[in-house]
Motif scaffolding. Structure first.
Motif, PDB file in Angstrom:
ATOM      1  N   ARG A 270      -0.022 -12.783 -10.958  1.00 40.07           N
ATOM      2  CA  ARG A 270       1.332 -13.096 -10.479  1.00 40.07           C
ATOM      3  C   ARG A 270       2.393 -12.158 -11.045  1.00 40.07           C
ATOM      4  NH1 ARG A 270       0.749 -17.807  -7.602  1.00 40.07           N
ATOM      5  NH2 ARG A 270      -0.980 -19.165  -8.216  1.00 40.07           N
ATOM      6  N   ASP A 271       1.966 -11.000 -11.558  1.00 39.99           N
ATOM      7  CA  ASP A 271       2.925  -9.956 -11.899  1.00 39.99           C
ATOM      8  C   ASP A 271       3.505  -9.340 -10.629  1.00 39.99           C
ATOM      9  OD1 ASP A 271       2.869  -9.809 -14.833  1.00 39.99           O
ATOM     10  OD2 ASP A 271       0.763  -9.287 -14.560  1.00 39.99           O
ATOM     11  N   LEU A 272       2.725  -9.347  -9.566  1.00 41.00           N
ATOM     12  CA  LEU A 272       3.194  -8.923  -8.249  1.00 41.00           C
ATOM     13  C   LEU A 272       3.344 -10.160  -7.380  1.00 41.00           C
ATOM     14  CD1 LEU A 272       0.905  -5.812  -7.594  1.00 41.00           C
ATOM     15  CD2 LEU A 272       3.196  -5.865  -8.618  1.00 41.00           C
ATOM     16  N   ARG A 273       4.421 -10.218  -6.638  1.00 46.49           N
ATOM     17  CA  ARG A 273       4.690 -11.402  -5.827  1.00 46.49           C
ATOM     18  C   ARG A 273       4.991 -10.996  -4.388  1.00 46.49           C
ATOM     19  NH1 ARG A 273       5.456 -16.077  -8.613  1.00 46.49           N
ATOM     20  NH2 ARG A 273       5.530 -15.912 -10.901  1.00 46.49           N
ATOM     21  N   PRO A 274       4.453 -11.753  -3.433  1.00 51.02           N
ATOM     22  CA  PRO A 274       4.724 -11.445  -2.028  1.00 51.02           C
ATOM     23  C   PRO A 274       6.172 -11.741  -1.668  1.00 51.02           C
ATOM     24  CG  PRO A 274       3.580 -13.532  -2.207  1.00 51.02           C
ATOM     25  CD  PRO A 274       3.607 -12.951  -3.596  1.00 51.02           C
TER      26      PRO A 274
ATOM     27  N   GLY B 229      10.617  -0.858  -0.784  1.00 50.56           N
ATOM     28  CA  GLY B 229      11.370  -0.622  -2.010  1.00 50.56           C
ATOM     29  C   GLY B 229      11.152  -1.700  -3.047  1.00 50.56           C
ATOM     30  N   SER B 230      11.203  -2.969  -2.625  1.00 46.47           N
ATOM     31  CA  SER B 230      11.000  -4.058  -3.589  1.00 46.47           C
ATOM     32  C   SER B 230       9.568  -4.080  -4.095  1.00 46.47           C
ATOM     33  CB  SER B 230      11.377  -5.399  -2.960  1.00 46.47           C
ATOM     34  OG  SER B 230      10.565  -5.686  -1.833  1.00 46.47           O
ATOM     35  N   ALA B 231       8.606  -3.731  -3.235  1.00 47.07           N
ATOM     36  CA  ALA B 231       7.215  -3.641  -3.685  1.00 47.07           C
ATOM     37  C   ALA B 231       7.062  -2.536  -4.717  1.00 47.07           C
ATOM     38  CB  ALA B 231       6.289  -3.388  -2.496  1.00 47.07           C
TER      39      ALA B 231
ATOM     40  N   VAL C 274       0.840  -1.197   0.000  1.00 47.15           N
ATOM     41  CA  VAL C 274       0.000   0.000   0.000  1.00 47.15           C
ATOM     42  C   VAL C 274       0.877   1.251   0.000  1.00 47.15           C
ATOM     43  CG1 VAL C 274      -1.629   1.360   1.373  1.00 47.15           C
ATOM     44  CG2 VAL C 274      -2.032  -1.081   1.019  1.00 47.15           C
ATOM     45  N   THR C 275       1.932   1.259   0.825  1.00 41.81           N
ATOM     46  CA  THR C 275       2.852   2.399   0.846  1.00 41.81           C
ATOM     47  C   THR C 275       3.512   2.580  -0.512  1.00 41.81           C
ATOM     48  OG1 THR C 275       3.298   2.006   3.196  1.00 41.81           O
ATOM     49  CG2 THR C 275       4.848   3.403   2.011  1.00 41.81           C
ATOM     50  N   ALA C 276       3.949   1.470  -1.104  1.00 41.83           N
ATOM     51  CA  ALA C 276       4.595   1.532  -2.403  1.00 41.83           C
ATOM     52  C   ALA C 276       3.642   2.056  -3.470  1.00 41.83           C
ATOM     53  CB  ALA C 276       5.123   0.160  -2.793  1.00 41.83           C
TER      54      ALA C 276
END
Length: 319
Positions: free
Chosen positions: A281-285, A154-156, A126-128
Motif C-alpha cells: 500500500r505504498d502505491l495507491r490506485p 503525474g500522480s503515479a 506503467v508509463t510512470a
C-alpha cells in the motif's frame, strides 16, 4: 459477447457497443473474462484515427482486470490484471466482455486491489515507471520534478518516486492534491526559481513533463547540471525550441517515453515491479469512476471533455 467497436474513426459517439463472436485463443494464449477495463486518453486518440497502425474494425482498450476462463489448467480461475501497447491497436483490446492475451503476459492481480482498481493501474503506472526508473533514472536522495503532478501519470510518478526514497516537487494548477512533497502552482509561481531555492541552487536531478507546451520550457529550466527530462506528451504541432548551447553546456538529457512500445508481455514485467508497492500500500490506485460497458461512448466522451478526475473504468461481465 458485447464489445465496444471502432467501425469508423471519429468522435466518441462513433464508438458502437455491439454483439460479436467470442474470441478464440490459440494454444499459446489465454481467454480472460473482463470484469473491468480502464479508459485512457490514448483510447480516445485511437478512435480519432491518430494511430496509423490501427486497422478497422477494432475493439479498443489497453488495460484490464478479470478472470482466466480458458488456457492452461493452472491458470483457470485466476484473477489477473494487465495492459499492453498492442491491445486495441494491432489486436482487439479490453473494452469487451472477453479479451485474449499471450500466456506469457498473464499476471495475478494483487489481492489488495479490486477489479476496478486493478483495471485503472496499467497505462498510468506503467508509463510512470518507465519515466521514473528507466528514463529519468532517479535514485534515493535525489530530487524529482513532475509537471502535471495531479494527473493520472503525474500522480503515479510522484508515488513511485517517493516509494523509491526520492524527494518530489509537483507542478500543477493550484496546490491541492497531487501528493508531492512540495507542490508549486504553475499559474502563480516562478517554478524554475522556486526549484532552485528548494534545492539550494542545484536544480532538480530529473523531471517528468506530463503536460508539454509552456511547461516543457519550465521543466528544462528547472534541471540541474546533468539533469534528465522525460517527455510523454506534446501540445499543438508537437514542436519545441530551446537554447542548444545551454542544453549541452549543462549536459542535459531529453528522453522520450512511450508505453505503447511495450506489448502485454513487456508490460507484465513492469507490473511485476509495481506489485510489491500495491501489496504494501505504498502505491495507491486513483479514485475510480465507473461506466457500464454498454455506455462506453459516454465514458469516452467524458475523457475527451477533460473534466474527469481520478480514473475512469468500464464494467463488463461475461456473456
Amino acid at each position: 459477447m458485447l464489445a465496444a467497436r471502432m467501425i469508423e474513426f471519429g468522435k466518441p459517439e462513433a464508438l458502437r457497443v455491439v454483439e460479436i463472436e467470442d474470441p478464440r485463443p490459440t494454444p499459446d494464449e489465454v481467454l480472460i473474462a473482463v470484469r473491468a477495463a480502464g479508459v485512457n486518453p490514448s483510447d480516445i486518440g485511437n478512435l480519432a484515427g491518430r494511430f496509423s497502425r490501427t486497422k478497422l474494425p477494432r475493439t479498443p482498450g489497453r488495460d484490464y482486470a478479470g478472470v482466466v476462463v480458458e488456457g492452461p489448467p493452472e491458470l483457470l480461475g485466476r484473477e489477473v490484471w494487465g495492459t499492453g501497447g498492442e491491445l486495441g491497436f494491432t489486436r482487439d483490446g479490453s473494452h469487451a466482455q472477453y479479451v485474449v492475451v499471450p500466456g506469457g503476459a498473464v499476471r495475478e492481480k494483487p489481492a489488495s486491489l479490486s477489479f476496478e482498481q486493478a483495471a485503472g493501474i496499467g497505462v498510468p503506472f506503467v508509463t510512470a515507471w518507465l519515466a521514473v526508473v528507466r528514463a529519468a533514472q532517479v535514485t534515493a536522495g535525489g530530487t524529482f520534478l513532475v509537471t502535471g503532478s495531479r494527473g493520472s501519470v503525474g500522480s503515479a510518478a510522484v508515488q513511485i518516486a517517493r516509494w523509491r526514497g526520492v524527494r518530489t516537487i509537483g507542478v500543477q494548477r493550484g496546490t491541492r492534491g497531487g501528493g508531492a512533497d512540495v507542490v508549486l502552482d504553475s499559474d502563480r509561481e516562478d517554478v524554475a526559481k522556486r526549484v532552485l531555492e528548494l534545492t539550494s541552487g542545484r536544480g532538480a536531478d530529473a523531471c517528468l513533463d506530463a503536460v508539454g507546451g509552456p511547461l516543457f520550457d519550465v521543466a528544462l529550466a528547472s534541471l540541474g547540471r546533468g539533469g534528465r527530462l522525460a517527455a510523454i506528451t506534446a501540445k499543438g504541432d508537437g514542436r519545441v525550441s530551446f537554447d542548444l548551447r545551454d542544453f549541452y553546456h549543462r549536459e542535459l538529457r531529453l528522453i522520450g517515453v512511450d508505453s505503447l512500445q511495450l506489448d502485454t508481455t513487456g508490460a507484465a514485467k513492469v507490473l511485476d515491479e509495481l506489485r510489491e508497492g500495491f501489496t504494501s500500500r505504498d502505491l495507491r490506485p486513483a479514485d475510480i469512476q465507473t461506466y457500464p460497458l454498454a455506455q462506453a461512448s459516454d465514458a469516452y466522451a467524458a475523457i475527451a471533455s477533460g473534466r474527469v478526475t481520478g480514473k475512469l473504468v468500464l464494467l463488463a461481465s461475461p456473456s
